[in-house]
Design a protein around this motif. Structure first.
Motif, PDB file in Angstrom:
ATOM      1  N   VAL A 232       0.857  -1.197   0.000  1.00  0.00           N
ATOM      2  CA  VAL A 232       0.000   0.000   0.000  1.00  0.00           C
ATOM      3  C   VAL A 232       0.892   1.246   0.000  1.00  0.00           C
ATOM      4  O   VAL A 232       0.622   2.248  -0.669  1.00  0.00           O
ATOM      5  N   HIS A 233       1.971   1.158   0.719  1.00  0.00           N
ATOM      6  CA  HIS A 233       2.957   2.233   0.850  1.00  0.00           C
ATOM      7  C   HIS A 233       3.525   2.665  -0.516  1.00  0.00           C
ATOM      8  O   HIS A 233       3.856   3.829  -0.722  1.00  0.00           O
ATOM      9  N   CYS A 236       1.072   4.952  -2.329  1.00  0.00           N
ATOM     10  CA  CYS A 236       0.382   5.924  -1.472  1.00  0.00           C
ATOM     11  C   CYS A 236       0.696   7.354  -1.902  1.00  0.00           C
ATOM     12  O   CYS A 236       1.865   7.730  -2.046  1.00  0.00           O
ATOM     13  N   ARG A 238       0.534   9.813  -0.116  1.00  0.00           N
ATOM     14  CA  ARG A 238       1.211  10.529   0.984  1.00  0.00           C
ATOM     15  C   ARG A 238       2.694  10.148   1.078  1.00  0.00           C
ATOM     16  O   ARG A 238       3.400  10.611   1.990  1.00  0.00           O
ATOM     17  N   ARG A 239       3.128   9.292   0.186  1.00  0.00           N
ATOM     18  CA  ARG A 239       4.502   8.789   0.248  1.00  0.00           C
ATOM     19  C   ARG A 239       5.555   9.909   0.238  1.00  0.00           C
ATOM     20  O   ARG A 239       6.558   9.807   0.961  1.00  0.00           O
ATOM     21  N   TYR A 242       6.240  10.782   3.724  1.00  0.00           N
ATOM     22  CA  TYR A 242       7.014   9.758   4.432  1.00  0.00           C
ATOM     23  C   TYR A 242       8.488   9.934   4.097  1.00  0.00           C
ATOM     24  O   TYR A 242       9.347   9.974   4.977  1.00  0.00           O
ATOM     25  N   CYS A 261       2.097  12.127   6.257  1.00  0.00           N
ATOM     26  CA  CYS A 261       2.127  10.656   6.357  1.00  0.00           C
ATOM     27  C   CYS A 261       1.588  10.162   7.709  1.00  0.00           C
ATOM     28  O   CYS A 261       1.863  10.742   8.761  1.00  0.00           O
ATOM     29  N   LEU A 262       0.854   9.044   7.661  1.00  0.00           N
ATOM     30  CA  LEU A 262       0.182   8.519   8.859  1.00  0.00           C
ATOM     31  C   LEU A 262       0.988   7.428   9.573  1.00  0.00           C
ATOM     32  O   LEU A 262       0.470   6.740  10.449  1.00  0.00           O
ATOM     33  N   TYR A 263       2.233   7.278   9.188  1.00  0.00           N
ATOM     34  CA  TYR A 263       3.066   6.218   9.760  1.00  0.00           C
ATOM     35  C   TYR A 263       3.064   6.219  11.289  1.00  0.00           C
ATOM     36  O   TYR A 263       2.893   5.199  11.935  1.00  0.00           O
ATOM     37  N   CYS A 267       0.116   3.571  10.749  1.00  0.00           N
ATOM     38  CA  CYS A 267      -0.132   3.065   9.395  1.00  0.00           C
ATOM     39  C   CYS A 267       0.712   1.821   9.095  1.00  0.00           C
ATOM     40  O   CYS A 267       1.927   1.815   9.261  1.00  0.00           O
ATOM     41  N   GLY A 269       0.736   0.500   6.077  1.00  0.00           N
ATOM     42  CA  GLY A 269       0.966   0.492   4.626  1.00  0.00           C
ATOM     43  C   GLY A 269       2.327  -0.057   4.217  1.00  0.00           C
ATOM     44  O   GLY A 269       2.440  -0.762   3.230  1.00  0.00           O
ATOM     45  N   PRO A 270       3.397   0.233   5.001  1.00  0.00           N
ATOM     46  CA  PRO A 270       4.710  -0.264   4.598  1.00  0.00           C
ATOM     47  C   PRO A 270       4.856  -1.788   4.644  1.00  0.00           C
ATOM     48  O   PRO A 270       5.804  -2.326   4.103  1.00  0.00           O
ATOM     49  N   ILE A 289      -6.528   5.554   3.768  1.00  0.00           N
ATOM     50  CA  ILE A 289      -5.525   6.607   3.977  1.00  0.00           C
ATOM     51  C   ILE A 289      -6.012   7.948   3.433  1.00  0.00           C
ATOM     52  O   ILE A 289      -5.801   8.995   4.035  1.00  0.00           O
TER      53      ILE A 289
HETATM   54  S1  SF4 Z   1       3.194   5.038   6.022  1.00  0.00           S
HETATM   55 FE1  SF4 Z   1       1.053   4.915   5.351  1.00  0.00          FE
HETATM   56  S2  SF4 Z   1       0.361   7.049   5.039  1.00  0.00           S
HETATM   57 FE2  SF4 Z   1       2.612   7.021   5.110  1.00  0.00          FE
HETATM   58  S3  SF4 Z   1       3.208   6.853   2.988  1.00  0.00           S
HETATM   59 FE3  SF4 Z   1       3.191   4.776   3.798  1.00  0.00          FE
HETATM   60  S4  SF4 Z   1       1.167   4.011   3.339  1.00  0.00           S
HETATM   61 FE4  SF4 Z   1       1.068   6.226   3.073  1.00  0.00          FE
END
Ligand code: SF4
Ligand code: SF4
Length: 379
Positions: A232-233, A236, A238-239, A242, A261-263, A267, A269-270, A289
């Motif tokens: 997903v990352h 994304c 929003r990358r 990040y 970024c929602l890390y 999140c 996603g990674p 996201i």
């Molecule tokens: S950590 Fe989540 S919000 Fe941030 S870039 Fe990766 S997938 Fe997107």
């Protein structure tokens, strides 16, 4: 049950769709399934001529969100034709028949299409105490799934319940909830995890089977590579934040408002493989996201038992965009990963420092500047 099943094209024509609608649908589904231009003619021919496959669609311990997702697929033909005309040999959720009548349809389909039907499963199967926690027509789902799988050509495990066990198998798993592949070991199984899976992914898998009469390329978890090969990352939007080290620290803070970024708010996603960032949900409108919520890793094994939803991952991932679940599986825990993660941390710290310096220079500047504008010589 339909004695002489029509092809999807015949059914579309009968329902008033034009040839152009049909071709558009073929292109849409081929694109969603990652089929290239040379494969498109095979899809067209198959949907034009092949009778639709008999499908037995089973429901066990679940919330029916996979079916709910499917009937809301972005292309109207999915609901009108694929679901309506393909899945209704037997579908506990959607069929009109009930009780004895439904059971008769099931045994007739099993007998008549032995070795030909597709068995799809939504939900996990309870195994504790002989499987008594889920019974249908007086028999446990454990017995039924074994019997129906016997005559199936292939099996699709819809969603995270059938693929992994999902919430029912979360600790302490009182019913002994078990995914399909741990019960049926002698049949080809495609796993389509997600809570729920994306409707267009589900349609893409069914159409692929119909068009090519073989399984799509799968990763080592049995997931179709065309939908589950990227994190997903990696897709994304929003990358850039990040990569620039700009994170939301808590919901509704200034960074959340800017869409950072929602890390740090948890999140996953990674470490999650799905096509959400590309296909999205609700006719491609949005996904978790984009709605401001971190990915909770709903396609991954044990996601209910893994790290808490709102706590960030204990390691800082830095795998490249081309990494797949298979290659991560092969390298996780190794020195290489530690090196990559250390590099990612160092890179992010450097970028944040640069951004911080630039920000103090431009303190009077706006609140909405994008990180790309602020990076100097970023990697
Ligand atoms: S950590 Fe989540 S919000 Fe941030 S870039 Fe990766 S997938 Fe997107
Ligand atoms: S963004 Fe994450 S939690 Fe949301 S649907 Fe996609 S994989 Fe599941």
């Amino acid at each position: 049950m339909i004695d002489n099943p029509q092809s999807i094209y015949e059914k579309m024509r009968e329902q008033g769709y034009s040839r152009r609608d049909f071709l558009r649908f073929c292109s849409y589904i081929a694109a969603a399934a990652g089929i290239n231009a040379t494969g498109l003619s095979t899809v067209v021919k198959a949907l034009e001529t092949k009778p639709r496959p008999p499908v037995i669609w089973l429901h066990y311990q679940e919330c029916t969100c996979c079916s709910e997702s499917f009937i809301r697929a972005s292309h109207p033909v999915v609901a009108d034709i694929i679901l309506d005309k393909i899945s209704l040999d037997y579908s506990e959720l959607l069929q009109a028949a009930a009780g004895v009548q439904a059971e008769e349809v099931l045994s007739e389909t099993i007998k008549k299409y032995r070795g030909q039907y597709l068995m799809t499963v939504e939900g996990s199967i309870p195994t504790n105490n002989g499987g008594v926690y889920c019974t249908i027509a007086g028999r446990t789902s454990l017995d039924r799934v074994k019997e129906i799988a016997e005559g199936a050509k292939a099996i699709i495990a819809w969603g995270s319940c059938a693929s992994w066990g999902c919430v029912q198998s979360a600790n302490p798993n009182p019913t002994g909830a078990t995914p399909v592949h741990k019960i049926i070991t002698n049949k080809p199984i495609i796993r389509v995890p997600g809570c729920p899976p994306i409707a267009d992914v589900m349609a893409g898998v069914i159409v692929y089977l119909l068009a090519f009469d073989r399984l799509p390329e799968l990763d080592h978890f049995g997931r179709p590579m065309s939908f589950y090969s990227k994190r997903v990352h990696d897709s994304c939007y929003r990358r850039p934040y990040y990569d620039a080290g700009l994170f939301v620290e808590s919901f509704d803070d200034g960074s959340a408002k800017k869409g950072h970024c929602l890390y740090k708010t948890g999140c996953k996603g990674p470490v999650t493989y799905n096509s959400c960032g590309i296909i999205r949900w609700n006719n491609g409108v949005s996904y978790c996201i984009q709605s401001g919520h971190p990915c909770i890793g709903c396609t991954e094994e044990n996601f209910w038992n893994n790290e808490p939803f709102y706590q960030h991952l204990s390691s800082f991932p830095g795998f490249g965009i081309e990494t797949t679940a298979d290659t991560i599986g092969a390298t996780v825990g190794g020195i290489a990963v530690a090196g990559i993660a250390a590099h990612a941390i160092a890179t992010n710290i450097r970028k944040r420092k640069t951004i911080g310096e630039n920000a103090s220079h431009n303190a009077h500047d706006d609140n909405d500047t994008k990180p790309a504008d602020k990076q100097e010589g970023g990697e």
